[in-house]
Enzyme design. Structure first.
Site, short mmCIF file in Angstrom:
data_model
loop_
_atom_site.label_atom_id
_atom_site.label_comp_id
_atom_site.label_asym_id
_atom_site.label_seq_id
_atom_site.Cartn_x
_atom_site.Cartn_y
_atom_site.Cartn_z
N TYR A 195 -13.96 -5.22 15.20
CA TYR A 195 -12.62 -4.96 15.77
C TYR A 195 -12.72 -4.06 17.00
O TYR A 195 -11.98 -4.22 17.96
CB TYR A 195 -11.69 -4.38 14.70
CG TYR A 195 -11.37 -5.45 13.69
CD1 TYR A 195 -10.44 -6.44 14.00
CD2 TYR A 195 -12.06 -5.53 12.50
CE1 TYR A 195 -10.18 -7.47 13.11
CE2 TYR A 195 -11.81 -6.56 11.62
CZ TYR A 195 -10.87 -7.52 11.92
OH TYR A 195 -10.63 -8.54 11.05
N HIS A 224 -3.00 6.86 27.99
CA HIS A 224 -4.04 7.88 28.16
C HIS A 224 -3.75 9.01 27.18
O HIS A 224 -2.63 9.51 27.13
CB HIS A 224 -4.02 8.41 29.61
CG HIS A 224 -4.79 9.69 29.77
ND1 HIS A 224 -6.11 9.82 29.42
CD2 HIS A 224 -4.41 10.92 30.24
CE1 HIS A 224 -6.51 11.06 29.66
NE2 HIS A 224 -5.49 11.75 30.16
N HIS A 279 -5.45 12.63 24.91
CA HIS A 279 -6.50 13.63 24.69
C HIS A 279 -6.79 13.66 23.19
O HIS A 279 -6.96 14.72 22.61
CB HIS A 279 -6.04 15.00 25.17
CG HIS A 279 -5.66 15.06 26.62
ND1 HIS A 279 -5.01 16.14 27.18
CD2 HIS A 279 -5.84 14.17 27.63
CE1 HIS A 279 -4.79 15.90 28.47
NE2 HIS A 279 -5.29 14.71 28.77
#
Ligand SMILES: [Zn+2]
Length: 220
Positions: A127, A100, A102
């Site tokens: 892709y 995860h 930002h």
């Protein structure tokens, strides 16, 4: 070598792999400060980067180890975003790792108004389609809101990657390498998407996507 020693060696290898990918992600500017987190599922729980840890300077001995109920077994206190990872693992039995971030371009897309919430980045390249497929948008929730976990669960049942509105992407994979490469492909495609805003664009058509799905056995 006993099975127990084998398990410990395997965990040590996974810890080193988290350090290496964390440093690589940090060095290339895909995460800033102490944002972003990485987890890997083990036979007896999962490893997660600790709260307030910089991905560029992780210590293998301080990585948080959690049991399958999310309780801390060893290491530093886990990232406050542990619940995002747990929600995704519980819905995706084949997920071995989750990243995860930002990261700038994906986070920028997550702030764009009037996105298609069922698939917020068009299929610009083969892709991208092969690594991400479709990318649903999860509505905005304040940091730590447990309702965010429920919203992720609903989407994660059918999707290996989701984009959190006004926040950033959560991407799972069958290995840490697969999850890391997929989130990097997503970041590059988010950059293309923003570069192409207001330019007439020709994404892959339905026939081209169906061909990729059948040749590469993609499920999304
Ligand atoms: Zn976050």
């Amino acid at each position: 070598m006993s099975a127990l020693v084998g398990v410990r060696l395997d965990e040590a290898r996974v810890r080193d792999e988290i350090i290496a990918f964390g440093r690589s992600i940090f060095d290339r500017g895909l995460t800033a400060g102490s944002s972003g987190n990485i987890s890997v599922r083990l036979a007896d729980g999962w490893l997660l980067t600790p709260t307030n840890a910089c991905l560029g300077r992780l210590d293998p001995g301080r990585i948080s180890k959690l049991d399958f109920d999310g309780k801390l077994v060893s290491g530093d206190p886990p990232s406050k975003e542990a619940f995002l990872h747990r929600a995704m693992y519980e819905e995706r039995s084949g997920a071995a790792a989750i990243v995860h971030l930002h990261s700038t371009y994906s986070a920028a897309v997550s702030c764009v108004s009037d996105l298609d919430e069922s698939n917020c980045i068009p299929p610009l390249t083969a892709y991208y389609v092969m690594k991400i497929g479709r990318l649903p948008l999860i509505p905005y929730f304040r940091p730590g809101d447990p309702a965010l976990a429920e919203a992720i669960r609903i989407r994660a049942r059918r999707h290996s990657a989701v984009l959190l509105a006004n926040h950033g992407p959560v991407v799972s994979g069958t290995s840490l390498e697969a999850a890391a490469y997929a989130i990097e492909e997503l970041e590059e495609t988010a950059k293309l998407f923003l570069l192409l805003r207001n330019i007439p664009t020709r994404p892959l058509n339905d026939e081209q996507i169906e061909e990729l799905k059948s040749v590469f056995d993609l499920a999304f």
